[in-house]
Write a protein that holds these residues in place. Sequence first.
Motif, PDB file in Angstrom:
ATOM      1  N   SER A   1     -69.458  87.937 -75.935  1.00 58.19           N
ATOM      2  CA  SER A   1     -68.286  87.589 -74.253  1.00 58.19           C
ATOM      3  C   SER A   1     -69.211  88.044 -73.685  1.00 58.19           C
ATOM      4  O   SER A   1     -70.614  88.787 -73.666  1.00 58.19           O
TER       5      SER A   1
ATOM      6  N   LEU B   1     -67.714  78.581 -75.699  1.00 58.24           N
ATOM      7  CA  LEU B   1     -66.919  79.637 -76.676  1.00 58.24           C
ATOM      8  C   LEU B   1     -67.407  77.687 -77.513  1.00 58.24           C
ATOM      9  O   LEU B   1     -67.857  77.866 -78.306  1.00 58.24           O
TER      10      LEU B   1
ATOM     11  N   ASP C   1     -67.166  88.694 -80.474  1.00 61.59           N
ATOM     12  CA  ASP C   1     -66.213  89.039 -79.825  1.00 61.59           C
ATOM     13  C   ASP C   1     -65.427  87.774 -79.574  1.00 61.59           C
ATOM     14  O   ASP C   1     -65.594  87.394 -78.192  1.00 61.59           O
TER      15      ASP C   1
ATOM     16  N   ARG D   1     -63.058  86.917 -77.499  1.00 63.48           N
ATOM     17  CA  ARG D   1     -62.471  87.292 -76.235  1.00 63.48           C
ATOM     18  C   ARG D   1     -63.803  86.916 -75.064  1.00 63.48           C
ATOM     19  O   ARG D   1     -64.141  87.243 -74.170  1.00 63.48           O
ATOM     20  N   THR D   2     -64.840  85.252 -75.691  1.00 62.39           N
ATOM     21  CA  THR D   2     -65.128  84.623 -75.175  1.00 62.39           C
ATOM     22  C   THR D   2     -64.880  83.631 -74.064  1.00 62.39           C
ATOM     23  O   THR D   2     -63.391  83.502 -74.958  1.00 62.39           O
ATOM     24  N   GLU D   3     -65.308  83.593 -73.383  1.00 60.11           N
ATOM     25  CA  GLU D   3     -64.356  82.230 -72.659  1.00 60.11           C
ATOM     26  C   GLU D   3     -64.561  80.813 -73.452  1.00 60.11           C
ATOM     27  O   GLU D   3     -65.309  81.025 -74.007  1.00 60.11           O
TER      28      GLU D   3
END
Length: 520
Positions: A107, A154, A145, A148-150
């Motif tokens: 993230s 991802l 995470d 909450r990673t683009e």
Amino acid sequence: MTQTDKDRVVIFDTTLRDGEQSPGATMTHDEKLEIAELLDDMGVDIIEAGFPIASEGDFRAVSEIAQRSKNSVVCGLARAQLPDIDRCWEAVRNAGKPRIHTFIGTSPLHRAIPNLTQDEMAERIEQTVTHARNLCDNVQWSPMDATRTEWDYLCRVVEIAIKSGASTINIPDTVGYTAPVESADLIRRLIETVPGADEVVFATHCHNDLGMATANALAAVQGGARQIECTINGLGERAGNTALEEVVMALKVRGDIMPYTTGIDTKKIMHISRRVATVSGFPVQFNKAIVGKNAFAHESGIHQDGMLKNAETFEIMRPEDVGIAGTSLPLGKHSGRAALRAKLKELGVDVGDNQLKDIFVRFKDLADRKKEVFDDDILALVTATTEGDDALQLVNLKVVCGTGGPAEATLEMEIRGEDKSAISEGDGPVDATFKAIRMLHPNKARLQLYQVHAVTEGTDAQATVSVRLEEDGMIATGQSADTDTVVASAKAYIHALNRLIVRRGKTGKDVKEISYRDVN
């Protein structure tokens, strides 16, 4: 995967790694070996035994668990760094079925920690996963995470990990931020979008910061994940992880909407739950699902009556399915006559309707003063309804004590209607009092237990004193409360003696212990 494989959920337990990261939950080497053996025996597919590069102790534990494991895959954790991966492989290489699990935070917040651009991180993922795959044919990769990673990034790094040789892609909700609908959708979209996704196993690792870890894990399975990362009792960082016992029993109970299987022997759940609680020092909360003290306990009169007629009225699973002997019907102020009668029958006491009515009135009065009424209390209530006045009664007590010499107790008692008195010295006021009681009522009873608990706060606190006596194999307990601890002690001792007198006057061999409670 075959069609059969797609219906099976792999259980990945990380109690010995993520669970031990709970502040204060550190386990000794031998304790780790014990828990690993229990996990292996209960059918856990993968045991994440530790973080080998973290310490020499962790390395030794992972290495020995790898050598000892009979059935489970043994996995070690490694950061996306070559020395970590080498150390991890050195620890697990002697396992019958080794696995390397490597990870990196993807993230924006986590990329900022090593100060890597997206491209630089992508290169590191390719390098480290490839290196791990060259050492071990079973490699798991996690984008920490992930939730909450683009999305585009991802998908990109998951594809890189698959092409580099990872056979399991774990999608962690590292901070417990996501919700079930998002969890299912994320796994589903990755499988549909990323090239090669249908050739690997997708896993889910959910934290419980918002109390949704188990729900998120089960939703991920419905979205296509076939590995759940979890811990015994939900141990883990901050609020913990998905609890193994919860997901396993949810899959078992709700097979109608989640037709998936695991290889877990559920009858061993309670035993390992208690051992982990003991060795980690993290007690299980009473109302915890599946393994909490109250998970199969019913106090309400309506619930108890229903349970006595048909257990399915208030239980969706059988306690024996998780290794518990049976349902508990603790008696308290919400309990009804049906539960009281059942408890009396369990204790070997048969009473008529009129006597039950009398005992029930006394029981309700006692339950208003106690959180829980125990078997000893019930037996005492029965005795109170069948016996006359106590043979021994305290009339008056005066104690003199201090630093100048031995304590002195002046005691007046009524013994079978006759007033008697005695003066005795002792090592402290309680000892002097007990000696005076024995002078007036000679006996061979041995004091097994003497305990004092403050009921309230302050110097005027009411003290509850418990006394247990043994005489010729017979055991009796007495309990009393008073703002004067010595007076409470005298009453508790006398009440225990009265119970011994009752015992000697009865055959009552089945009754192991009788207790009496007196509160002023």
